[in-house]
Scaffold this motif. Structure first.
Motif, PDB file in Angstrom:
ATOM      1  N   GLU A  40       4.245 -22.846  -0.621  1.00  0.00           N
ATOM      2  CA  GLU A  40       5.671 -22.849  -0.330  1.00  0.00           C
ATOM      3  C   GLU A  40       5.887 -22.357   1.097  1.00  0.00           C
ATOM      4  OE1 GLU A  40       8.486 -23.566  -2.295  1.00  0.00           O
ATOM      5  OE2 GLU A  40       7.074 -24.421  -3.744  1.00  0.00           O
ATOM      6  N   TYR A  41       6.810 -22.969   1.795  1.00  0.00           N
ATOM      7  CA  TYR A  41       7.144 -22.575   3.162  1.00  0.00           C
ATOM      8  C   TYR A  41       8.597 -22.124   3.201  1.00  0.00           C
ATOM      9  CZ  TYR A  41       2.851 -24.847   4.570  1.00  0.00           C
ATOM     10  OH  TYR A  41       1.539 -25.190   4.714  1.00  0.00           O
ATOM     11  N   LYS A  42       8.841 -21.048   3.904  1.00  0.00           N
ATOM     12  CA  LYS A  42      10.193 -20.525   4.072  1.00  0.00           C
ATOM     13  C   LYS A  42      10.403 -20.235   5.553  1.00  0.00           C
ATOM     14  CE  LYS A  42      10.301 -20.333  -0.396  1.00  0.00           C
ATOM     15  NZ  LYS A  42      10.428 -21.607  -0.994  1.00  0.00           N
ATOM     16  N   ALA A  43      11.602 -20.513   6.033  1.00  0.00           N
ATOM     17  CA  ALA A  43      11.931 -20.247   7.426  1.00  0.00           C
ATOM     18  C   ALA A  43      13.116 -19.296   7.485  1.00  0.00           C
ATOM     19  CB  ALA A  43      12.261 -21.548   8.152  1.00  0.00           C
ATOM     20  N   PHE A  44      13.045 -18.391   8.422  1.00  0.00           N
ATOM     21  CA  PHE A  44      14.098 -17.418   8.641  1.00  0.00           C
ATOM     22  C   PHE A  44      14.552 -17.496  10.089  1.00  0.00           C
ATOM     23  CE2 PHE A  44      11.347 -15.635   5.393  1.00  0.00           C
ATOM     24  CZ  PHE A  44      12.235 -15.153   4.449  1.00  0.00           C
ATOM     25  N   ILE A  45      15.820 -17.222  10.314  1.00  0.00           N
ATOM     26  CA  ILE A  45      16.315 -16.970  11.660  1.00  0.00           C
ATOM     27  C   ILE A  45      16.578 -15.466  11.706  1.00  0.00           C
ATOM     28  CG2 ILE A  45      18.076 -17.466  13.394  1.00  0.00           C
ATOM     29  CD1 ILE A  45      16.300 -19.896  12.596  1.00  0.00           C
ATOM     30  N   ILE A  46      15.923 -14.800  12.640  1.00  0.00           N
ATOM     31  CA  ILE A  46      16.016 -13.342  12.760  1.00  0.00           C
ATOM     32  C   ILE A  46      16.569 -13.012  14.139  1.00  0.00           C
ATOM     33  CG2 ILE A  46      14.723 -11.178  12.739  1.00  0.00           C
ATOM     34  CD1 ILE A  46      12.672 -12.581  10.910  1.00  0.00           C
ATOM     35  N   ASP A  47      17.661 -12.243  14.151  1.00  0.00           N
ATOM     36  CA  ASP A  47      18.257 -11.889  15.442  1.00  0.00           C
ATOM     37  C   ASP A  47      17.507 -10.733  16.098  1.00  0.00           C
ATOM     38  OD1 ASP A  47      19.201  -9.491  14.309  1.00  0.00           O
ATOM     39  OD2 ASP A  47      21.252 -10.230  14.100  1.00  0.00           O
ATOM     40  N   ASP A  48      17.908 -10.386  17.292  1.00  0.00           N
ATOM     41  CA  ASP A  48      17.223  -9.334  18.038  1.00  0.00           C
ATOM     42  C   ASP A  48      17.419  -7.944  17.436  1.00  0.00           C
ATOM     43  OD1 ASP A  48      15.993 -10.999  19.887  1.00  0.00           O
ATOM     44  OD2 ASP A  48      17.735 -11.003  21.207  1.00  0.00           O
ATOM     45  N   ASN A  49      18.357  -7.831  16.509  1.00  0.00           N
ATOM     46  CA  ASN A  49      18.563  -6.567  15.792  1.00  0.00           C
ATOM     47  C   ASN A  49      17.741  -6.495  14.510  1.00  0.00           C
ATOM     48  OD1 ASN A  49      20.459  -5.569  17.672  1.00  0.00           O
ATOM     49  ND2 ASN A  49      22.026  -6.868  16.741  1.00  0.00           N
ATOM     50  N   LYS A  50      16.807  -7.453  14.340  1.00  0.00           N
ATOM     51  CA  LYS A  50      15.899  -7.520  13.190  1.00  0.00           C
ATOM     52  C   LYS A  50      16.620  -7.825  11.883  1.00  0.00           C
ATOM     53  CE  LYS A  50      12.707  -4.350  15.407  1.00  0.00           C
ATOM     54  NZ  LYS A  50      11.931  -3.133  15.307  1.00  0.00           N
ATOM     55  N   LYS A  51      17.734  -8.533  11.967  1.00  0.00           N
ATOM     56  CA  LYS A  51      18.486  -8.938  10.782  1.00  0.00           C
ATOM     57  C   LYS A  51      18.297 -10.431  10.552  1.00  0.00           C
ATOM     58  CE  LYS A  51      22.007  -5.403  11.084  1.00  0.00           C
ATOM     59  NZ  LYS A  51      21.647  -4.464  10.128  1.00  0.00           N
ATOM     60  N   VAL A  52      18.091 -10.800   9.289  1.00  0.00           N
ATOM     61  CA  VAL A  52      17.962 -12.205   8.922  1.00  0.00           C
ATOM     62  C   VAL A  52      19.366 -12.800   8.884  1.00  0.00           C
ATOM     63  CG1 VAL A  52      17.271 -13.807   7.104  1.00  0.00           C
ATOM     64  CG2 VAL A  52      15.838 -11.829   7.641  1.00  0.00           C
ATOM     65  N   THR A  53      19.583 -13.832   9.679  1.00  0.00           N
ATOM     66  CA  THR A  53      20.893 -14.471   9.708  1.00  0.00           C
ATOM     67  C   THR A  53      20.921 -15.787   8.947  1.00  0.00           C
ATOM     68  OG1 THR A  53      20.412 -15.581  11.805  1.00  0.00           O
ATOM     69  CG2 THR A  53      21.475 -13.408  11.921  1.00  0.00           C
ATOM     70  N   ASP A  54      19.763 -16.436   8.799  1.00  0.00           N
ATOM     71  CA  ASP A  54      19.661 -17.698   8.056  1.00  0.00           C
ATOM     72  C   ASP A  54      18.343 -17.723   7.312  1.00  0.00           C
ATOM     73  OD1 ASP A  54      22.041 -19.361   8.995  1.00  0.00           O
ATOM     74  OD2 ASP A  54      21.109 -18.799  10.913  1.00  0.00           O
ATOM     75  N   TYR A  55      18.345 -18.443   6.193  1.00  0.00           N
ATOM     76  CA  TYR A  55      17.162 -18.553   5.347  1.00  0.00           C
ATOM     77  C   TYR A  55      17.051 -19.994   4.898  1.00  0.00           C
ATOM     78  CZ  TYR A  55      14.255 -17.719   1.175  1.00  0.00           C
ATOM     79  OH  TYR A  55      13.280 -17.751   0.219  1.00  0.00           O
ATOM     80  N   LEU A  56      15.944 -20.657   5.199  1.00  0.00           N
ATOM     81  CA  LEU A  56      15.728 -22.055   4.855  1.00  0.00           C
ATOM     82  C   LEU A  56      14.586 -22.174   3.863  1.00  0.00           C
ATOM     83  CD1 LEU A  56      15.745 -22.955   8.579  1.00  0.00           C
ATOM     84  CD2 LEU A  56      17.598 -23.551   7.031  1.00  0.00           C
ATOM     85  N   ILE A  57      14.774 -23.000   2.839  1.00  0.00           N
ATOM     86  CA  ILE A  57      13.769 -23.154   1.796  1.00  0.00           C
ATOM     87  C   ILE A  57      13.250 -24.593   1.854  1.00  0.00           C
ATOM     88  CG2 ILE A  57      13.353 -23.124  -0.692  1.00  0.00           C
ATOM     89  CD1 ILE A  57      15.768 -21.204  -0.885  1.00  0.00           C
ATOM     90  N   PHE A  58      11.939 -24.739   1.936  1.00  0.00           N
ATOM     91  CA  PHE A  58      11.338 -26.070   1.874  1.00  0.00           C
ATOM     92  C   PHE A  58       9.923 -25.951   1.383  1.00  0.00           C
ATOM     93  CE2 PHE A  58      10.872 -24.404   6.131  1.00  0.00           C
ATOM     94  CZ  PHE A  58       9.585 -24.722   6.499  1.00  0.00           C
ATOM     95  N   SER A  59       9.365 -27.067   0.911  1.00  0.00           N
ATOM     96  CA  SER A  59       8.004 -27.090   0.375  1.00  0.00           C
ATOM     97  C   SER A  59       7.184 -28.103   1.143  1.00  0.00           C
ATOM     98  CB  SER A  59       8.010 -27.490  -1.101  1.00  0.00           C
ATOM     99  OG  SER A  59       8.689 -26.537  -1.857  1.00  0.00           O
ATOM    100  N   GLU A  60       5.886 -27.905   1.110  1.00  0.00           N
ATOM    101  CA  GLU A  60       4.960 -28.845   1.720  1.00  0.00           C
ATOM    102  C   GLU A  60       5.057 -30.164   0.967  1.00  0.00           C
ATOM    103  OE1 GLU A  60       0.450 -28.579   3.225  1.00  0.00           O
ATOM    104  OE2 GLU A  60       0.790 -28.031   1.153  1.00  0.00           O
ATOM    105  N   SER A  61       5.135 -31.266   1.681  1.00  0.00           N
ATOM    106  CA  SER A  61       5.220 -32.576   1.019  1.00  0.00           C
ATOM    107  C   SER A  61       4.055 -33.441   1.411  1.00  0.00           C
ATOM    108  CB  SER A  61       6.495 -33.289   1.406  1.00  0.00           C
ATOM    109  OG  SER A  61       7.614 -32.513   1.144  1.00  0.00           O
TER     110      SER A  61
END
Length: 92
Positions: free
Chosen positions: A71-92
């Motif tokens: 499973e692959y997950k992507a995060f957008i993390i700001d410079d304050n070390k806070k997760v602002t976005d979370y993306l869910i996807f799987s290997e195809s």
């Protein structure tokens, strides 16, 4: 931030969703976004493949490879070390 911090942030975010035992947890990619406001971080780990067809006999051991899927997950993390976005996807 350093790679260890990205790893720890992603791991901390996923534990409530997937439990303490994230199998083969990996930091796959860290990339600064073009607008220089945050980081895109991709991680992966193994999860039990619920769609696996159970086999018996001599070929059963060969199918153990498909017991898990990555499973692959992507995060957008700001410079304050806070997760602002979370993306869910799987290997195809």
């Amino acid at each position: 931030m350093n790679l260890k911090e990205f790893y720890e942030i992603a791991n901390r975010e996923l534990k409530p969703l997937y439990g303490e035992n994230l199998i083969d947890f990996r930091l796959e990619q860290v990339k600064r976004l073009k607008d220089d406001s945050a980081w895109e971080v991709v991680v992966s780990f193994l999860m039990e493949n619920k769609n696996e067809v159970q086999m018996s006999g001599p070929l059963a051991n060969l199918t153990n490879i498909s017991k898990y899927k990555r499973e692959y997950k992507a995060f957008i993390i700001d410079d304050n070390k806070k997760v602002t976005d979370y993306l869910i996807f799987s290997e195809s």
